[in-house]
Design a protein around this motif. Sequence first.
Motif, PDB file in Angstrom:
ATOM      1  N   GLU A   1       6.502  -7.067  12.355  1.00 21.33           N
ATOM      2  CA  GLU A   1       6.606  -5.913  13.139  1.00 21.33           C
ATOM      3  C   GLU A   1       7.902  -5.080  12.755  1.00 21.33           C
ATOM      4  O   GLU A   1       8.455  -5.610  12.344  1.00 21.33           O
ATOM      5  N   ASN A   2       7.415  -3.773  12.931  1.00 21.01           N
ATOM      6  CA  ASN A   2       8.552  -2.752  12.867  1.00 21.01           C
ATOM      7  C   ASN A   2       9.085  -2.994  11.408  1.00 21.01           C
ATOM      8  O   ASN A   2      10.302  -2.916  11.293  1.00 21.01           O
ATOM      9  N   ASP A   3       8.293  -2.769  10.246  1.00 18.66           N
ATOM     10  CA  ASP A   3       8.766  -3.383   9.009  1.00 18.66           C
ATOM     11  C   ASP A   3       8.557  -2.176   8.269  1.00 18.66           C
ATOM     12  O   ASP A   3       7.380  -1.526   7.843  1.00 18.66           O
ATOM     13  N   SER A   4       9.753  -1.392   7.781  1.00 21.31           N
ATOM     14  CA  SER A   4       9.406  -0.121   6.925  1.00 21.31           C
ATOM     15  C   SER A   4       8.978  -0.394   5.714  1.00 21.31           C
ATOM     16  O   SER A   4       8.521   0.590   4.993  1.00 21.31           O
TER      17      SER A   4
ATOM     18  N   GLU B   1       0.688   1.993   9.375  1.00 20.73           N
ATOM     19  CA  GLU B   1      -0.197   2.871   8.202  1.00 20.73           C
ATOM     20  C   GLU B   1      -0.531   2.525   6.907  1.00 20.73           C
ATOM     21  O   GLU B   1      -1.697   2.515   6.364  1.00 20.73           O
ATOM     22  N   GLN B   2       0.379   1.840   6.185  1.00 22.60           N
ATOM     23  CA  GLN B   2       0.042   0.972   5.256  1.00 22.60           C
ATOM     24  C   GLN B   2      -0.775  -0.065   5.397  1.00 22.60           C
ATOM     25  O   GLN B   2      -1.852  -0.361   4.599  1.00 22.60           O
ATOM     26  N   ALA B   3      -0.690  -1.036   6.538  1.00 22.94           N
ATOM     27  CA  ALA B   3      -1.696  -2.010   6.870  1.00 22.94           C
ATOM     28  C   ALA B   3      -3.004  -1.308   6.720  1.00 22.94           C
ATOM     29  O   ALA B   3      -4.118  -1.928   6.338  1.00 22.94           O
TER      30      ALA B   3
ATOM     31  N   ALA C   1       7.454 -10.666  14.695  1.00 24.51           N
ATOM     32  CA  ALA C   1       8.788 -11.270  13.975  1.00 24.51           C
ATOM     33  C   ALA C   1       9.212 -10.143  13.270  1.00 24.51           C
ATOM     34  O   ALA C   1       8.404  -9.395  12.911  1.00 24.51           O
ATOM     35  N   ALA C   2      10.336 -10.541  12.739  1.00 27.83           N
ATOM     36  CA  ALA C   2      10.801  -9.444  11.832  1.00 27.83           C
ATOM     37  C   ALA C   2      10.631  -9.664  10.335  1.00 27.83           C
ATOM     38  O   ALA C   2      10.343 -10.802  10.065  1.00 27.83           O
ATOM     39  N   HIS C   3      10.611  -8.734   9.422  1.00 29.51           N
ATOM     40  CA  HIS C   3      10.854  -9.100   8.067  1.00 29.51           C
ATOM     41  C   HIS C   3      11.604 -10.270   7.744  1.00 29.51           C
ATOM     42  O   HIS C   3      12.745 -10.371   7.890  1.00 29.51           O
ATOM     43  N   GLY C   4      10.790 -11.184   6.771  1.00 31.00           N
ATOM     44  CA  GLY C   4      11.567 -12.476   6.520  1.00 31.00           C
ATOM     45  C   GLY C   4      11.374 -13.824   7.506  1.00 31.00           C
ATOM     46  O   GLY C   4      12.245 -14.681   7.322  1.00 31.00           O
TER      47      GLY C   4
ATOM     48  N   ALA D   1       1.002  -1.311   0.086  1.00 28.13           N
ATOM     49  CA  ALA D   1       0.140  -0.161  -0.070  1.00 28.13           C
ATOM     50  C   ALA D   1       1.018   1.147   0.170  1.00 28.13           C
ATOM     51  O   ALA D   1       1.035   2.192   0.968  1.00 28.13           O
ATOM     52  N   SER D   2       1.591   1.407  -1.063  1.00 26.63           N
ATOM     53  CA  SER D   2       2.397   2.452  -1.209  1.00 26.63           C
ATOM     54  C   SER D   2       2.155   3.476  -2.299  1.00 26.63           C
ATOM     55  O   SER D   2       1.168   3.376  -2.723  1.00 26.63           O
ATOM     56  N   ASP D   3       3.005   4.689  -2.472  1.00 24.89           N
ATOM     57  CA  ASP D   3       2.602   5.474  -3.269  1.00 24.89           C
ATOM     58  C   ASP D   3       3.003   5.062  -4.632  1.00 24.89           C
ATOM     59  O   ASP D   3       2.642   5.892  -5.801  1.00 24.89           O
ATOM     60  N   ASP D   4       3.536   4.056  -5.059  1.00 26.40           N
ATOM     61  CA  ASP D   4       3.837   3.463  -6.292  1.00 26.40           C
ATOM     62  C   ASP D   4       2.529   3.273  -7.030  1.00 26.40           C
ATOM     63  O   ASP D   4       1.391   2.714  -6.495  1.00 26.40           O
TER      64      ASP D   4
END
Length: 245
Positions: free
Chosen positions: A181-184, A189-191, A212-215, A157-160
């Motif tokens: 969590e904490n995934d840039s 907000e994008q969610a 958990a982290a990205h990946g 859900a980006s500006d692309d």
Amino acid sequence: MPTIKDTITTPDGTCAVTLATPEGHGPWPGVVMYPDAGGARATFDDMAAKLAGYGFAVLVPDVYYRDPGWKPFEMATVFGDAGERNRLFAMMRKVTPDVMAADAAAFFDYLAARPEVTDAKFGTTGYCMGGRTSLVVAGRVPDRVAAAMSFHGGGLASDDPGSPHLLADKIQAAVYVGGAENDSSFTAEQAETLDKALTAAGVEHIIETYAAAHGFAVPDNAPYDEAADEQHWEAMESFFGSRLG
């Protein structure tokens, strides 16, 4: 699980694929599993076999087939190595939404022609870059997808202008998103933006944030998390089981 290596002819060339199926004669519902930015490799062969064990015929494509003979990435170090990072990003940029849609149509045709696969709508799932691809395909090839899943996917859900949330009104599939969590690459907000877009379009969907982290769901990724991985397998078994049948 029985596994074969094959190739699929696409508008841009020949794509190598792995197809994993359950034991027995089938047919079974088909699922396309899109790899993360590291591309198709042994880890994803193992993951496809595990998902096949739940009763699905699982196709893993080499999404980088436009770079024939590409050298596999070392996922533990690729983002810390400038040369390898640049090579990875250059290959990723070639996998545009138009490419995703054209390839997916070829993948679905291949599955539909296989005797092991039910000739109906399909499932898609993916990780990181592949998580975005899964949702793009659901919006760009909507008549072929019954259930679409994304795990630690970025750019949902980006500006692309190619962002999947902009395709919400085209999606016919049920959608599941498991974020980190904490995934840039997929923030809270994008969610919320994605949730609002899918809700407004009347799309059945679930969006969850994993502790958990990205990946987290890919075993050869440095941030792999065993507990989150198990949670993601439970989600796939339940979500695909109830929607692909």
